[in-house]
Design an enzyme around this catalytic site. Structure first.
Site, PDB file in Angstrom:
ATOM      1  CB  SER A 146      -3.224  -2.933  13.435  1.00 24.58           C
ATOM      2  OG  SER A 146      -2.932  -2.273  12.235  1.00 24.58           O
TER       3      SER A 146
HETATM    4  N1  SAH Z   1      -6.118  -2.663   8.000  1.00 22.28           N
HETATM    5  C1  SAH Z   1      -5.476  -3.940   7.766  1.00 22.28           C
HETATM    6  C2  SAH Z   1      -3.992  -3.937   8.013  1.00 22.28           C
HETATM    7  C3  SAH Z   1      -3.335  -3.260   6.932  1.00 22.28           C
HETATM    8  S1  SAH Z   1      -1.614  -3.507   6.692  1.00 22.28           S
HETATM    9  C4  SAH Z   1      -6.141  -5.049   8.527  1.00 22.28           C
HETATM   10  O1  SAH Z   1      -7.069  -4.789   9.297  1.00 22.28           O
HETATM   11  O2  SAH Z   1      -5.725  -6.201   8.344  1.00 22.28           O
HETATM   12  C5  SAH Z   1      -1.419  -2.220   5.489  1.00 22.28           C
HETATM   13  C6  SAH Z   1      -1.939  -2.569   4.128  1.00 22.28           C
HETATM   14  O3  SAH Z   1      -1.857  -1.396   3.329  1.00 22.28           O
HETATM   15  C7  SAH Z   1      -1.127  -3.642   3.424  1.00 22.28           C
HETATM   16  O4  SAH Z   1      -1.959  -4.703   3.067  1.00 22.28           O
HETATM   17  C8  SAH Z   1      -0.566  -2.911   2.198  1.00 22.28           C
HETATM   18  O5  SAH Z   1      -0.474  -3.741   1.057  1.00 22.28           O
HETATM   19  C9  SAH Z   1      -1.593  -1.806   2.015  1.00 22.28           C
HETATM   20  N2  SAH Z   1      -1.144  -0.637   1.231  1.00 22.28           N
HETATM   21  C10 SAH Z   1       0.083  -0.045   1.216  1.00 22.28           C
HETATM   22  N3  SAH Z   1       0.093   0.999   0.367  1.00 22.28           N
HETATM   23  C11 SAH Z   1      -1.158   1.083  -0.171  1.00 22.28           C
HETATM   24  C12 SAH Z   1      -1.782   1.950  -1.131  1.00 22.28           C
HETATM   25  N4  SAH Z   1      -1.112   2.950  -1.726  1.00 22.28           N
HETATM   26  N5  SAH Z   1      -3.080   1.728  -1.436  1.00 22.28           N
HETATM   27  C13 SAH Z   1      -3.784   0.724  -0.861  1.00 22.28           C
HETATM   28  N6  SAH Z   1      -3.248  -0.145   0.037  1.00 22.28           N
HETATM   29  C14 SAH Z   1      -1.952   0.041   0.383  1.00 22.28           C
END
Ligand code: SAH
Length: 229
Positions: A77
């Site tokens: 993000s």
């Molecule tokens: N917080 C992260 C950015 C996350 S991007 C950072 O600081 O870099 C969103 C992430 O959520 C992605 O890696 C995606 O694979 C994950 N995601 C999507 N659905 C999910 C689920 N059901 N359980 C766990 N992770 C999930």
């Protein structure tokens, strides 16, 4: 507790002091200027070496005012959104936070640098293993990573003082609501293409919710896709 950070040279040959300068400008110009005030959040954003959480190909843009690709079609993000969501959680040292969507591990590291105990779940195996290794290498021992679908939360560690979801569902997963302490906040983007960042607060009798700002996150995948529609 707090990372050793980027010692010596970063991946593109920039010195740690150069990254620290960029980090300081990021906090002043992108975060404080937009109204984030919690000193714990600002201090953590000044500490965590964001350049270590992005791929070498975009490292020079690590402190830019936007999200960046982290591989596997996912993104880290924008710094302001990380700071805002962290502030909205209203947590501090010793508190316990559940994060769904570890991604690069950056958001988890920011909370870890505030002394928060973080339980974070990532559904994509490659990102999960890379984030776990990265957090260990950088010394974030308060951040615990689990690989799998975060839909069901982390019941063994529940209840949580706060829950942060960094992938967007169309509907809030019920098991996550059940793992929030009374008085705790869940910060979560909700919606399909158009999403709202919401804060859900558990009260002694139920939940209240408010919308904060329109956002754009990658979709939550896995079990949730069978629950909505
Ligand atoms: N917080 C992260 C950015 C996350 S991007 C950072 O600081 O870099 C969103 C992430 O959520 C992605 O890696 C995606 O694979 C994950 N995601 C999507 N659905 C999910 C689920 N059901 N359980 C766990 N992770 C999930």
């Amino acid at each position: 507790m707090v990372a050793c950070g980027a010692s010596g040279k970063g991946g593109t040959g920039k010195r740690a002091s150069e990254w620290a300068k960029q980090r300081d400008s990021m906090v002043r110009e992108q975060i404080e200027a937009r109204g984030v005030r919690d000193p714990k959040v600002l201090a953590a954003m000044r500490l965590v070496p964001r350049e270590q959480f992005v791929p070498p190909s975009v490292r020079d843009h690590a402190y830019a005012d936007r999200p960046l690709p982290i591989g596997d079609g996912q993104t880290i993000s924008q710094p302001y959104i990380v700071a805002l969501m962290t502030e909205l959680l209203e947590v501090g040292p010793g508190d316990k936070v559940l994060e769904i969507g570890t991604g690069s591990g950056y958001q988890g590291a920011v909370l870890g640098a505030m002394g928060v105990n973080v339980y974070t779940i990532e559904i994509r195996p490659t990102l999960c293993h890379e984030a776990a290794k990265r957090l260990e290498r950088l010394g974030y021992t308060r951040v615990h990573v689990r690989c799998g679908d975060g839909y069901g939360g982390w019941p063994d560690e529940a209840p949580f003082d706060g829950i942060i979801v960094t992938a967007a569902p169309e509907k809030i997963p019920a098991p996550l609501l059940a793992q929030l302490k009374v008085g705790g906040h869940m910060v979560i983007p909700v919606g399909a293409f158009y999403q709202e960042l919401k804060v859900i607060t558990r009260t002694p009798t139920g939940f209240t919710q408010k919308s904060v700002v329109p956002v754009r996150f990658v979709p939550m995948t896995g079990e949730i896709e069978h629950q909505q529609g």
